[in-house]
Design a protein around this motif. Structure first.
Motif, mmCIF file in Angstrom:
data_model
loop_
_atom_site.group_PDB
_atom_site.id
_atom_site.type_symbol
_atom_site.label_atom_id
_atom_site.label_comp_id
_atom_site.label_asym_id
_atom_site.label_seq_id
_atom_site.Cartn_x
_atom_site.Cartn_y
_atom_site.Cartn_z
ATOM 1 N N GLY A 61 0.832 -1.190 0.000
ATOM 2 C CA GLY A 61 0.000 0.000 0.000
ATOM 3 C C GLY A 61 0.870 1.243 0.000
ATOM 4 N N PRO A 62 0.251 2.420 0.173
ATOM 5 C CA PRO A 62 1.022 3.662 0.175
ATOM 6 C C PRO A 62 2.071 3.690 1.286
ATOM 7 C CG PRO A 62 -1.333 4.097 -0.032
ATOM 8 C CD PRO A 62 -1.200 2.652 0.297
ATOM 9 N N THR A 63 3.227 4.210 0.972
ATOM 10 C CA THR A 63 4.279 4.323 1.975
ATOM 11 C C THR A 63 3.815 5.177 3.151
ATOM 12 O OG1 THR A 63 5.940 4.155 0.222
ATOM 13 C CG2 THR A 63 6.686 4.993 2.348
ATOM 14 N N ALA A 64 3.068 6.239 2.852
ATOM 15 C CA ALA A 64 2.597 7.128 3.912
ATOM 16 C C ALA A 64 1.697 6.384 4.896
ATOM 17 C CB ALA A 64 1.852 8.315 3.309
ATOM 18 N N SER A 65 0.856 5.486 4.400
ATOM 19 C CA SER A 65 -0.024 4.722 5.286
ATOM 20 C C SER A 65 0.772 3.774 6.164
ATOM 21 C CB SER A 65 -1.043 3.940 4.457
ATOM 22 O OG SER A 65 -1.894 4.822 3.753
ATOM 23 N N PHE A 66 1.803 3.184 5.573
ATOM 24 C CA PHE A 66 2.668 2.288 6.346
ATOM 25 C C PHE A 66 3.341 3.038 7.485
ATOM 26 C CE2 PHE A 66 6.723 -0.094 6.882
ATOM 27 C CZ PHE A 66 6.194 -1.348 7.168
ATOM 28 N N MET A 67 3.825 4.237 7.182
ATOM 29 C CA MET A 67 4.511 5.022 8.194
ATOM 30 C C MET A 67 3.546 5.611 9.215
ATOM 31 S SD MET A 67 7.600 4.620 7.433
ATOM 32 C CE MET A 67 8.253 5.756 8.661
ATOM 33 N N ALA A 68 2.283 5.833 8.813
ATOM 34 C CA ALA A 68 1.316 6.442 9.728
ATOM 35 C C ALA A 68 0.981 5.539 10.897
ATOM 36 C CB ALA A 68 0.039 6.804 8.980
ATOM 37 N N SER A 69 1.235 4.243 10.743
ATOM 38 C CA SER A 69 0.903 3.311 11.818
ATOM 39 C C SER A 69 2.031 3.182 12.839
ATOM 40 C CB SER A 69 0.575 1.930 11.238
ATOM 41 O OG SER A 69 1.657 1.439 10.477
ATOM 42 N N THR A 70 3.074 3.945 12.653
ATOM 43 C CA THR A 70 4.125 3.979 13.657
ATOM 44 C C THR A 70 4.239 5.408 14.173
ATOM 45 O OG1 THR A 70 6.389 3.299 14.150
ATOM 46 C CG2 THR A 70 6.038 4.494 12.090
ATOM 47 N N GLY A 71 5.103 5.643 15.083
ATOM 48 C CA GLY A 71 5.175 6.978 15.675
ATOM 49 C C GLY A 71 6.595 7.471 15.776
ATOM 50 N N SER A 72 6.847 8.212 16.822
ATOM 51 C CA SER A 72 8.163 8.787 17.022
ATOM 52 C C SER A 72 8.496 8.738 18.506
ATOM 53 C CB SER A 72 8.194 10.228 16.504
ATOM 54 O OG SER A 72 7.163 10.983 17.107
#
Length: 340
Positions: free
Chosen positions: A232-243
């Motif tokens: 799927g979109p890279t942005a969606s993959f990254m949105a499920s993690t945090g900082s």
């Protein structure tokens, strides 16, 4: 680490460039790729990631008709996977390094390949310019650096002006400068080349260097031990993690109170040496119960206000954005835990 750099506004409307179901490859009793369902929209730069041995190259070989699947099927550029002769003329690929004539120049190598493919050799000059080798076009291939050889191999894949460009580990063996040049090249290949190219070009690039994929791809396929872990979109993959935010108070004696204040704001935290580590999730993400997680900036502001109100002076507040590598590691750990 910076977040993924989107180089397109999104996939092109229409049939996907790649759409396969149940793709499987077994060698004897060993299953290398197992039941993959992959969809790559037309017009995206898709990253195909996973550790060495995850099955990436075998999958790419199946998609290009170089290896026959044990099971599964689908389409590539709208044509049946089992009829590669129908879609390969519209594909370009660099798989496991270029195979070119050492004694010929870059230009002569491309001329020879164009003639063999029934293409106009004159296109070689445009391709050499596109891959940044115009200045070395008449030098022998054997004098090229590894990065230059990789770029000429990509140039060979571009001779047909393909709708689908497949690059397998194009940064393998390159030094940091070569990796940066390759990253910039892949970005440029996804855009319309000179001549106002009207149809979409899809780029599928595999790599185990997740930091590079994060910067050039807007679509992501994650493979783990021959199985699909995410697409799927890279942005969606990254949105499920945090900082993670590192807080350091001026006085070490305030660490306990600072940790209590952060916990009171509903943020997971832990003490580590002379600082408090705080986990912050993006607003778009939700926890398993479906509750929204706090956005980074408001959460940081709340921590800062609470510390000030309680007489705690913060001398360091460092926000470390999670990377694709962090997210991948989390995903693999979850997958491994579920398999036990």
């Amino acid at each position: 680490m910076t977040a993924a750099t989107t180089i397109r506004t999104g996939p092109v409307t229409g049939p996907p460039a790649i759409d396969v179901r149940g793709l499987t490859k077994r060698y004897g009793r060993r299953t290398v790729v197992q039941n993959l369902d992959i969809t790559v929209p037309a017009g995206v730069v898709a990253g195909f990631v996973g550790p060495n041995g995850a099955g990436k190259t075998t999958t790419l070989r199946m998609l290009l008709g170089l290896v026959r699947p044990t099971a599964g099927g689908g389409t590539v550029l709208g044509e049946p996977l089992r009829a590669p002769e129908d879609f390969l003329p519209r594909c370009g690929a660099l798989i496991e390094g270029p195979a070119l004539y050492p004694g010929l120049s870059g230009r002569r190598n491309l001329h020879s390949l164009a003639v063999l493919a029934g293409q106009d050799p004159a296109i070689a000059d445009d391709v050499l310019d596109q891959v940044g080798l115009a200045g070395r076009a008449d030098d022998a291939y054997r004098t090229y650096s590894l990065g230059m050889k990789q770029r000429l191999g990509i140039g060979a894949a571009l001779l047909s002006d393909p709708d689908l460009l497949v690059l397998d580990e194009p940064t393998n063996g390159l030094d940091p400068a070569g990796i940066r040049q390759m990253r910039d090249l892949v970005r440029s290949l996804a855009e319309a080349p000179p001549g106002e190219r009207q149809r979409a070009r899809t780029v599928l690039v595999s790599s185990h260097l997740l930091a590079e994929i994060e910067q050039i791809c807007d679509w992501l396929i994650v493979l783990e031990k021959g199985r699909l872990a995410y697409q799927g979109p890279t942005a969606s993959f990254m949105a499920s993690t945090g900082s993670r935010v590192e807080l350091r108070p001026e006085s070490p004696d305030a660490l306990g109170m600072l940790a209590d204040l952060v916990a009171g704001l509903g943020l997971p935290c832990e003490r580590a040496g002379d600082r408090v580590l705080v986990e912050i999730r993006p607003a778009a993400a939700t926890d398993p119960a479906g509750d929204a997680r706090p956005a980074p900036e408001p959460a940081l502001a709340a921590v800062n206000r609470a510390a000030h109100a309680n007489g705690i002076t913060l001398v360091e507040m460092t926000w470390r954005q999670a990377s694709l590598e962090d997210r991948y590691r989390d995903l693999v750990e979850v997958t491994a835990g579920g398999a036990q």
